[in-house]
Design an enzyme around this catalytic site. Structure first.
Site, short mmCIF file in Angstrom:
data_model
loop_
_atom_site.label_atom_id
_atom_site.label_comp_id
_atom_site.label_asym_id
_atom_site.label_seq_id
_atom_site.Cartn_x
_atom_site.Cartn_y
_atom_site.Cartn_z
N LYS A 184 27.91 32.31 97.67
CA LYS A 184 26.82 30.91 97.75
C LYS A 184 28.10 29.52 98.28
O LYS A 184 27.47 28.90 98.34
CB LYS A 184 25.81 30.95 96.91
CG LYS A 184 24.90 32.49 97.05
CD LYS A 184 23.63 32.03 96.03
CE LYS A 184 23.82 32.48 94.39
NZ LYS A 184 24.61 33.93 94.01
N HIS A 224 29.63 29.72 90.37
CA HIS A 224 30.14 29.50 92.18
C HIS A 224 31.22 29.02 92.57
O HIS A 224 32.21 27.62 92.36
CB HIS A 224 28.77 28.98 92.93
CG HIS A 224 27.24 29.21 92.61
ND1 HIS A 224 26.55 28.19 93.45
CD2 HIS A 224 26.61 30.12 92.16
CE1 HIS A 224 25.43 29.49 92.67
NE2 HIS A 224 25.34 30.30 92.36
#
Ligand code: IMO
Ligand code: MG
Length: 419
Positions: A16, A41
């Site tokens: 992501k 992330h």
């Protein structure tokens, strides 16, 4: 204007961070709507690598506003650390970040409670990241939590002490040994740091923003870790699916535009819980090695397995995915045969639905593809892709009935094909 959304469709770690960073160039604002520092992330650009935890992945885009929404749980200490890391890149976090007053605070004792709960669960433990996520959401739902906006209240310290006392009792009941004062001074210090930020009424901010400009919402974790629709109880404690976007930011479903669903060309899972296509052999080991499947937050080796289209179709349905984004298919470049699970056998019956009882014996049924045996990583155009790879993609689009719009062929921003 619309609120477009990026959601992980598996058990987290789909990539992501990279995709939000790529897309963030087109959105003047990026918002996190749930989760907390359990997320990790990863972003790679211009030779730099970063892992963000509570800060949205749009932080490195010039001029972008980054919102930490109401559905997020925030650990001020981790957050301050992250701000320090981005400052090294010359980025002023205070200028780029807005924090919802309604986001809940992770206290030091929430983390201790997380550890106490896991210790008490023994073999049945969730495999939590131990960042205090579960206990903080528990307090939110049971109406005992402290919110970011509360730090400005004159009686904040008393409210903190009251909640801490409650936690100490809970930790005692679980027979867990620890020092409840540990890290408190550092935490209080980080609260002062938080006061220097622009604390917002998230729902007004986001809706007013959308009157003029688009926004991108960045999911954390994955849909199979959703508290309602994931493999309960082996889930995280937030709504990681599309509904969480609306409650987490205070926007209506009609404001949502594209729903980008991200998946890896294979599956991984970190922590406990069912994983129907898990591989325990050298193929699983090879995927872990080539895909570098080790936790960005905890460093734990991730469990690996073939792509599970039954589970993927389930999350595509729940999230109403409009555009699919496929990550890491380049990691399968050297495989002679590539498998994808297209149905399950549960209780002797074949099904293409994700079962209620995910602890049941599930035997995956696979469709096999001949590997493309070619290095995809340097490819930047659809025309360059080998036929065997195109067939594989077409099969998935037919099965899932949603187009694959972006194919990522490496961690860098540039290693991305848009279709
Ligand atoms: P990103 O955003 C992968 C997993 C944990 C554990 C379960 C519950 O990087 O994709 P928690 O700490 O939330 O109580 O743990 O959920 N988990 C993740 N797995 N990626 C994540 O985030 C995760 N966040 C939590 O390993 O099994
Ligand atoms: Mg991660």
């Amino acid at each position: 204007m619309k609120l477009d959304v990026v959601l992980g469709l598996q058990w987290g770690d789909e990539g992501k961070g990279k995709i939000v960073d790529v897309l963030a160039g087109r959105y003047p604002a990026v918002a996190r709507f749930q989760g907390g520092p359990n997320a990790g992330h990863s972003l790679h650009f211009n030779g730099h690598s970063f892992v963000v935890r509570s800060i949205p992945s749009g932080i490195f885009r010039e001029g972008a506003t980054n919102i930490i929404g109401s559905g997020v749980v925030l650990d001020p200490v981790t957050f301050r650390e992250e701000c320090g890391n981005v400052a090294k890149m010359g980025i002023d976090a205070k200028e780029r970040i807005r924090i919802s007053k309604k986001a809940h605070l992770i206290l030091p004792t929430h983390k201790l409670l997380d550890a106490a709960n896991e210790a008490a669960a023994g073999k049945g433990k969730i495999g939590s990241t131990l960042k205090g996520i579960g206990p903080t959401y528990t307090d939110k739902i049971s109406r005992h939590g402290l919110r970011v906006g509360d730090i400005l209240a004159p009686d904040f310290k008393e409210r903190f002490a009251k909640l801490k006392a409650r936690h100490i009792q809970q930790i005692k009941d679980l027979d867990y040994q620890c020092d409840p004062d540990e890290n408190e001074a550092e935490w209080m210090d980080a609260i002062e740091f938080l006061k220097g930020f622009n604390l917002i009424d998230c729902e007004y901010f986001v809706n007013e923003w959308l009157e003029e400009k688009p926004m991108l919402a960045e999911g954390a974790q994955g849909s199979l870790l959703d508290v309602d629709y994931g493999s309960y109880p082996f889930v995280t404690s937030s709504s990681t699916t599309i509904g969480g976007v609306c409650t987490g930011l205070g926007v209506a479903p009609s404001k949502v535009g594209h729903v980008y669903g991200i998946f890896k060309a294979y599956c991984t899972r970190v922590g406990s819980g069912p994983f129907p296509t898990e591989l325990f052999d050298e193929t699983g080991e090879k995927i872990r090695k080539i895909g570098n499947e080790f936790g960005a937050v905890t460093g734990r080796p991730r469990r690996t397995g073939w792509l599970d289209l039954v589970a993927l179709k389930y999350t595509v349905m729940i999230d109403g995915v409009t555009d699919l984004i496929m990550m890491k298919s380049d990691c399968l470049d050297s495989f002679e045969t590539i498998k994808v699970c297209t149905s399950y056998i549960v209780d002797g019956k074949e099904t293409d639905q994700f079962p209620f009882d995910t602890a049941a014996e599930i035997t995956p049924v696979y469709t096999e593809f001949k590997g493309w045996n070619q290095d995809l990583t340097g490819m930047r155009k659809e025309e360059e892709l080998p036929d065997a790879f195109k067939e594989y993609i077409k099969f998935m689009e037919d099965y899932l009935k949603v187009p694959i719009k972006i194919i990522s062929l490496g961690p860098d921003r540039e290693a991305t094909i848009e279709r």
